[in-house]
Scaffold this active site. Structure first.
Site, short mmCIF file in Angstrom:
data_model
loop_
_atom_site.label_atom_id
_atom_site.label_comp_id
_atom_site.label_asym_id
_atom_site.label_seq_id
_atom_site.Cartn_x
_atom_site.Cartn_y
_atom_site.Cartn_z
N HIS A 102 0.87 -0.98 -0.17
CA HIS A 102 0.14 -0.37 -0.17
C HIS A 102 1.13 1.28 0.29
O HIS A 102 0.39 2.10 -0.24
CB HIS A 102 -0.71 0.35 1.23
CG HIS A 102 -2.74 0.68 0.95
ND1 HIS A 102 -2.95 1.51 0.26
CD2 HIS A 102 -3.07 1.08 1.47
CE1 HIS A 102 -3.99 2.40 -0.08
NE2 HIS A 102 -3.93 1.14 1.00
N ASP A 129 -2.22 2.25 -4.80
CA ASP A 129 -3.50 2.54 -4.20
C ASP A 129 -4.57 1.35 -4.03
O ASP A 129 -4.81 0.89 -4.83
CB ASP A 129 -3.80 3.94 -4.89
CG ASP A 129 -2.87 4.76 -4.10
OD1 ASP A 129 -2.48 4.74 -3.37
OD2 ASP A 129 -3.16 5.71 -5.01
#
Length: 280
Positions: A251, A255
């Protein structure tokens, strides 16, 4: 005489029985009780364990897994794939495919090709963080888990974006064969921009795959195909062969929108394999 009648009646009445002692319960058979007794639990000194040296390859894999786990901020997203179209296509052409090309037509190669197309469309999933920079690749090298006598290894199929389904099948068969014969080398496992883990071959219904290298930012997990109820566009419910797929991603770089878009692209291509074959 009248007074004597009651006395005679009393003499003729039967006497009440005296209370009897309770019967003595039978004694258990000593031999039977001894036979039913459980065996003694072995003491700690009687139990053993065997220790063997950890193979160098497994030690290297363990280091890479731990380094990736401690470095990356991982998250997983999931989707489901209706396998009806792909399974029907494979059933119709697998024999002709094998007879023509001398290679098997499996389901996994389609996921490799679909993933390669999606990786080029969503570059961050194919990228990696190196120091303070992001390395975007214009090529796709996909690693897959293969069993060896010493454990699982991850050989790499290179330039998947340029390979056909036949090319992927040939590369997959060659590397899997080398792994089974314990002839896989470090050169076969170096690099890799993405990985695919297929727990479905062992019957896994759903899982979250683990990224095995800091040089990658995502891994896709495939699972067992099972008949499940599906609501069709017309509102009817049908039993369809469905596979759950998962994407674990870093992450820090990828995204949620990009991760979901990538997995949805894979789903759409596998569900309409004709478009995948025609590259449209």
């Amino acid at each position: 005489p009248a007074a004597a009648a009651p006395a005679a009646a009393a003499a003729a009445a039967p006497k009440a029985d005296a209370p009897k002692a309770a019967p003595t319960p039978p004694k258990p058979a000593p031999a039977a009780a001894a036979a039913a007794a459980p065996s003694a639990v072995p003491s700690a000194s009687e139990r053993g364990e065997e220790r063997v040296k950890m193979p160098r390859m497994r030690m290297a894999i363990a280091r890479n897994l731990k380094a990736a786990q401690e470095t990356q901020a991982t998250l997983s997203t999931f989707n489901e794939v209706d396998m009806s179209g792909l399974m029907a296509l494979r059933k119709e052409y697998k024999d002709v495919f094998e007879k023509t090309h001398g290679a098997k037509f499996g389901l996994q190669s389609v996921f490799f090709k679909a993933a390669a197309n999606a990786l080029l469309a969503v570059p961050s999933v194919n990228a990696a963080i190196t120091g303070g920079e992001i390395a975007f690749r214009d090529y796709v090298d996909i690693g897959f888990a293969a069993a060896t006598p010493k454990g699982l290894v991850v050989p790499i199929i290179r330039n998947v974006e340029s390979l056909s389904i036949l090319g992927i099948e040939r590369q997959f068969a060659e590397l899997a064969g080398k792994a089974k014969a314990d002839k896989i080398g470090l050169a076969d496992m170096e690099g890799g921009t993405f990985s695919i883990s297929n727990g479905g071959v062992f019957g896994s219904m759903l899982g979250t795959p683990m990224i095995g290298s800091t040089n990658q930012s995502a891994i896709m997990g495939l699972h067992a195909t099972k008949m499940r109820p599906v609501v069709m566009p017309d509102g009817s419910i049908q039993a369809r062969p469905v596979m759950y797929v998962a994407l674990t991603y870093d992450h820090r770089l990828v995204d949620g929108r990009e991760a979901v878009t990538f997995l949805k692209m894979v789903k759409d291509q596998v569900e309409t394999p004709e478009r995948l074959m025609l590259e449209i």
